[in-house]
Motif scaffolding. Structure first.
Motif, PDB file in Angstrom:
ATOM      1  N   SER A  34       0.829  -1.208   0.000  1.00  0.00           N
ATOM      2  CA  SER A  34       0.000   0.000   0.000  1.00  0.00           C
ATOM      3  C   SER A  34       0.861   1.255   0.000  1.00  0.00           C
ATOM      4  O   SER A  34       0.573   2.215  -0.739  1.00  0.00           O
ATOM      5  CB  SER A  34      -0.928   0.004   1.223  1.00  0.00           C
ATOM      6  OG  SER A  34      -1.673   1.202   1.289  1.00  0.00           O
ATOM      7  N   ASP A  35       1.935   1.235   0.786  1.00  0.00           N
ATOM      8  CA  ASP A  35       2.868   2.367   0.790  1.00  0.00           C
ATOM      9  C   ASP A  35       3.480   2.570  -0.591  1.00  0.00           C
ATOM     10  O   ASP A  35       3.647   3.704  -1.053  1.00  0.00           O
ATOM     11  CB  ASP A  35       3.989   2.136   1.803  1.00  0.00           C
ATOM     12  CG  ASP A  35       3.504   2.093   3.243  1.00  0.00           C
ATOM     13  OD1 ASP A  35       2.471   2.726   3.540  1.00  0.00           O
ATOM     14  OD2 ASP A  35       4.169   1.424   4.059  1.00  0.00           O
ATOM     15  N   ARG A  38       1.111   4.326  -2.929  1.00  0.00           N
ATOM     16  CA  ARG A  38       1.088   5.764  -2.637  1.00  0.00           C
ATOM     17  C   ARG A  38       2.310   6.459  -3.257  1.00  0.00           C
ATOM     18  O   ARG A  38       2.197   7.529  -3.859  1.00  0.00           O
ATOM     19  CB  ARG A  38       1.112   5.993  -1.130  1.00  0.00           C
ATOM     20  CG  ARG A  38      -0.096   5.471  -0.399  1.00  0.00           C
ATOM     21  CD  ARG A  38      -1.150   6.546  -0.244  1.00  0.00           C
ATOM     22  NE  ARG A  38      -2.145   6.153   0.738  1.00  0.00           N
ATOM     23  CZ  ARG A  38      -3.440   6.125   0.519  1.00  0.00           C
ATOM     24  NH1 ARG A  38      -3.915   6.434  -0.685  1.00  0.00           N
ATOM     25  NH2 ARG A  38      -4.288   5.782   1.467  1.00  0.00           N
ATOM     26  N   ASP A  72      -4.298   4.240  -7.077  1.00  0.00           N
ATOM     27  CA  ASP A  72      -4.304   4.675  -5.680  1.00  0.00           C
ATOM     28  C   ASP A  72      -5.689   5.177  -5.265  1.00  0.00           C
ATOM     29  O   ASP A  72      -6.217   4.803  -4.198  1.00  0.00           O
ATOM     30  CB  ASP A  72      -3.257   5.770  -5.511  1.00  0.00           C
ATOM     31  CG  ASP A  72      -3.024   6.163  -4.055  1.00  0.00           C
ATOM     32  OD1 ASP A  72      -3.173   5.296  -3.175  1.00  0.00           O
ATOM     33  OD2 ASP A  72      -2.691   7.336  -3.813  1.00  0.00           O
ATOM     34  N   ASP A  76      -8.409   3.463  -2.547  1.00  0.00           N
ATOM     35  CA  ASP A  76      -9.016   4.204  -1.436  1.00  0.00           C
ATOM     36  C   ASP A  76     -10.539   4.078  -1.468  1.00  0.00           C
ATOM     37  O   ASP A  76     -11.191   3.874  -0.428  1.00  0.00           O
ATOM     38  CB  ASP A  76      -8.629   5.680  -1.510  1.00  0.00           C
ATOM     39  CG  ASP A  76      -7.320   5.971  -0.796  1.00  0.00           C
ATOM     40  OD1 ASP A  76      -6.846   5.104  -0.031  1.00  0.00           O
ATOM     41  OD2 ASP A  76      -6.771   7.068  -1.004  1.00  0.00           O
ATOM     42  N   ALA A  79     -11.598   0.598  -0.488  1.00  0.00           N
ATOM     43  CA  ALA A  79     -11.379   0.409   0.951  1.00  0.00           C
ATOM     44  C   ALA A  79     -12.506   1.057   1.746  1.00  0.00           C
ATOM     45  O   ALA A  79     -12.994   0.492   2.740  1.00  0.00           O
ATOM     46  CB  ALA A  79     -10.030   0.985   1.361  1.00  0.00           C
ATOM     47  N   VAL A 108      -5.160  -4.376  -2.679  1.00  0.00           N
ATOM     48  CA  VAL A 108      -4.601  -3.248  -1.917  1.00  0.00           C
ATOM     49  C   VAL A 108      -5.679  -2.605  -1.059  1.00  0.00           C
ATOM     50  O   VAL A 108      -5.421  -2.186   0.083  1.00  0.00           O
ATOM     51  CB  VAL A 108      -3.941  -2.236  -2.872  1.00  0.00           C
ATOM     52  CG1 VAL A 108      -3.521  -0.972  -2.113  1.00  0.00           C
ATOM     53  CG2 VAL A 108      -2.725  -2.862  -3.550  1.00  0.00           C
ATOM     54  N   GLU A 111      -6.013  -4.641   1.965  1.00  0.00           N
ATOM     55  CA  GLU A 111      -4.853  -4.347   2.815  1.00  0.00           C
ATOM     56  C   GLU A 111      -5.056  -3.038   3.577  1.00  0.00           C
ATOM     57  O   GLU A 111      -4.721  -2.930   4.764  1.00  0.00           O
ATOM     58  CB  GLU A 111      -3.591  -4.273   1.953  1.00  0.00           C
ATOM     59  CG  GLU A 111      -2.347  -3.857   2.716  1.00  0.00           C
ATOM     60  CD  GLU A 111      -1.178  -3.524   1.803  1.00  0.00           C
ATOM     61  OE1 GLU A 111      -0.292  -2.774   2.240  1.00  0.00           O
ATOM     62  OE2 GLU A 111      -1.152  -4.015   0.654  1.00  0.00           O
ATOM     63  N   ARG A 112      -5.609  -2.025   2.923  1.00  0.00           N
ATOM     64  CA  ARG A 112      -5.799  -0.725   3.564  1.00  0.00           C
ATOM     65  C   ARG A 112      -6.851  -0.782   4.671  1.00  0.00           C
ATOM     66  O   ARG A 112      -6.889   0.095   5.541  1.00  0.00           O
ATOM     67  CB  ARG A 112      -6.141   0.339   2.524  1.00  0.00           C
ATOM     68  CG  ARG A 112      -4.934   0.712   1.685  1.00  0.00           C
ATOM     69  CD  ARG A 112      -5.177   1.788   0.655  1.00  0.00           C
ATOM     70  NE  ARG A 112      -3.909   2.098  -0.013  1.00  0.00           N
ATOM     71  CZ  ARG A 112      -3.773   2.940  -1.022  1.00  0.00           C
ATOM     72  NH1 ARG A 112      -4.831   3.586  -1.501  1.00  0.00           N
ATOM     73  NH2 ARG A 112      -2.590   3.159  -1.556  1.00  0.00           N
ATOM     74  N   CYS A 113      -7.687  -1.801   4.641  1.00  0.00           N
ATOM     75  CA  CYS A 113      -8.630  -2.028   5.739  1.00  0.00           C
ATOM     76  C   CYS A 113      -8.011  -2.878   6.842  1.00  0.00           C
ATOM     77  O   CYS A 113      -8.685  -3.224   7.815  1.00  0.00           O
ATOM     78  CB  CYS A 113      -9.885  -2.726   5.220  1.00  0.00           C
ATOM     79  SG  CYS A 113     -10.909  -1.722   4.140  1.00  0.00           S
ATOM     80  N   GLN A 189      -3.508   0.202   9.077  1.00  0.00           N
ATOM     81  CA  GLN A 189      -3.209  -0.696   7.972  1.00  0.00           C
ATOM     82  C   GLN A 189      -2.251  -1.807   8.401  1.00  0.00           C
ATOM     83  O   GLN A 189      -1.616  -1.740   9.454  1.00  0.00           O
ATOM     84  CB  GLN A 189      -2.624   0.100   6.805  1.00  0.00           C
ATOM     85  CG  GLN A 189      -3.595   1.129   6.240  1.00  0.00           C
ATOM     86  CD  GLN A 189      -2.976   1.975   5.140  1.00  0.00           C
ATOM     87  OE1 GLN A 189      -1.964   1.623   4.583  1.00  0.00           O
ATOM     88  NE2 GLN A 189      -3.609   3.097   4.840  1.00  0.00           N
TER      89      GLN A 189
END
Length: 549
Positions: A34-35, A38, A72, A76, A79, A108, A111-113, A189
């Motif tokens: 995820s990073d 971004r 990205d 979002d 998520a 992703v 993953e962000r959740c 995250q």
């Protein structure tokens, strides 16, 4: 136990000291996928992240291009939809979806959740999908329109909510959920050492087992691929192995994301479609199992399309035929790199651009130094002899099977993870596979459990006893041949058995491709089916057929 609670420190695969050493050496990262998304969105917002190559179906003439900024933003948005649907940290979310850019966005987003993906292969049948979900107990199942009906059946049976992800041309992927999207709480995250994926592998008995993955094991694999193939963010990658299996994870998900490169995706692999995609998108890096490369080399499309943009081909799964591989290198100017490993272990050995052609095409490369490898005969260490069953420890390994299933079969008594092959390692450290210990059929680089085939076929009322063995095949290496003893007075043929198994929801990979009905299966003195005799029998049958054709 929650999936996220099974972290690297508590895993039998790694001690706390080993984990600290892998981080200190730079083999493992402090950043996540995820990073990386971004960062790519900021550094190269307009660079294509994923290109869905046109499938040729009506209404799909241009293919979809998803830039890193769009990726990205879409992650979002998904998520937020997942959070609105109640997905929280450590929840498991099953994904049964075809290969395209949207599935990578969804991974992703999950993953962000701070949730965990349960990956189900696109070609799985309802029986396999149901077994994976029964083992993993996901909170949701997410599918696409193509799999809506079988997904609805499995979800209803297990009482799991089903969401459908739509990915219309020109629109961001979204879920058919009525709940209001909710912002994902910052700082919640996943970390790179947390479990982020559970996928399936062919079990030695019955239905598939579930393998538990952290991101950092794939970050390590990614670094080796970059170093061995001298990859850059400007490479155009064509990975033709679908998610969510091991080879597909690093070639289509982790490496494109960590690198910030562009990946071109095929809905379905054919030699012609791959060659067309290479020419159209000027692909520089091809990732495929050995059977797919063999199919490319044998197809006239490789000579009618311009493949000169290819620089590197990553392949593995089984040995390559040397002469066609050398001719493919001459034709395209590409360098073929092989590696050896599994979904469970990651890579044990690999070739590099610096290796001579004989080594690159005739071996699986040098044993990777950080992936310590020993050779066993049963529980006896025979490393000094140069031949045996490999077992490894190192930064590329998974956390093993979910719930510790088959722990004693996967690990040695002192915690080294086993492979199911017999290998030779020469004086220069190059590894070659010479045999197999497990009852698998290696079809096109995919391990097919003979036990799974037998388990499914034996449910047919006409079959008393079933035994699946590998039969040689010029293209796929091996195919599935089923020998069967029948219940008295019953009859069966291959089309009838195939129809029956598909009706059960059996995965297409497990369908027998030849059926041999016998009065009695040969047995050993211990009463077990003598599969060695069956393998000799099918070879003899095929040789006799070749002589008369």
């Amino acid at each position: 136990m929650h999936a996220g609670a099974l972290n690297v420190i508590s895993s039998p695969a790694f001690s706390a000291e080993e984990a600290a050493r892998y981080h200190a050496a730079g083999w493992w990262s402090e950043a996540t996928l995820s990073d990386a998304v971004r960062r790519n969105s900021e550094d190269a917002p307009g660079r294509p992240a994923y290109i869905d190559h046109p499938s040729g179906h009506p209404g799909d003439h241009h293919g979809r291009v998803l830039t890193w900024r769009e990726f990205d933003c879409a992650a979002d948005a998904l998520a937020a939809q997942l959070a609105g649907a109640g997905v929280q940290r450590h929840d498991r979310v099953a994904v049964w979806h075809g290969d395209c850019g949207a599935i990578h966005v969804l991974f992703v987003a999950i993953e962000r959740c701070a949730a965990v993906v349960v990956g189900i292969g696109a070609r799985a049948g309802t029986r396999e999908a149901g077994s994976i979900m029964q083992s993993t107990q996901p909170k949701l199942l997410i599918s696409d329109q193509q799999r809506r009906d079988p997904a609805s059946s499995v979800a209803a049976q297990l009482q799991v909510p089903l969401l459908i992800m739509t990915d219309a041309d020109g629109e961001a992927p979204r879920l058919n959920v009525d709940a209001k999207p909710m912002p994902v709480i910052g700082g919640s995250q996943l970390g790179p050492d947390d479990v982020f994926l559970i996928n399936s592998t062919s079990g030695t008995t019955g239905l598939p087992k579930c393998v538990v993955h952290t991101q950092n094991r794939w970050h390590y694999f990614h670094q080796k691929a970059v170093a061995n193939g001298l990859l850059t963010p400007h490479d155009i990658i064509l990975p033709v192995i679908p998610m969510p299996f091991g080879f597909g994870i690093w070639t289509s998900h982790t490496t494109p994301i960590y690198l910030g490169a562009t990946a071109v995706l095929l809905r379905r692999f054919t030699a012609a479609a791959a060659c067309e995609a290479i020419e159209r998108h000027r692909v520089t890096v091809l990732c495929c199992v050995s059977t797919q490369l063999t199919m490319l080399m044998a197809d006239n499309a490789s000579r009618t399309h311009d493949l000169s943009s290819l620089r590197v081909v990553f392949t593995g799964g089984e040995a390559l035929p040397y002469r066609p591989a050398a001719e493919f290198e001459e034709l395209t100017g590409a360098t073929i790199l092989q590696f050896y490993g599994s979904n469970e272990t990651g890579l044990l050995s690999a070739t590099t651009l610096a290796d001579p052609r004989e080594r690159r095409l005739r071996t699986a490369g040098r044993v990777v130094a950080e992936m310590s490898v020993r050779l066993f005969d049963g529980d006896r260490d025979v490393t000094d002899t140069g031949q045996g069953q490999p077992a490894c420890r190192g930064p590329a390994t998974s956390l093993g099977y979910l719930g510790g299933a088959d722990h004693d079969k996967l690990f040695t008594q002192d915690g080294w993870m086993r492979m199911g092959d017999i290998c030779q390692i020469d004086a220069d450290g190059y590894l070659s596979v010479t045999g197999r210990t497990s009852d698998f059929i290696l079809r096109g680089g995919k391990n097919i459990s003979a036990a799974q085939v037998e388990d499914a076929a034996s449910t047919h009322p006409a079959i008393a006893v079933a035994a699946a063995v590998a039969m040689p095949d010029a293209v796929f290496g091996e195919k599935v041949c089923l020998y069967a003893e029948l219940v008295g007075g019953q009859t069966i043929d291959l089309p009838g058995l195939t129809k029956y198994l598909l009706g059960l929801g059996v995965s297409k990979e497990l369908l027998p491709e030849r059926l041999v009905v016998v009065d009695e299966l040969p047995r050993s003195s211990g009463g077990k089916v003598a599969k060695g005799q069956l393998r000799e029998d099918i070879r003899a049958r095929m040789e006799a057929e070749d002589e008369h054709s």
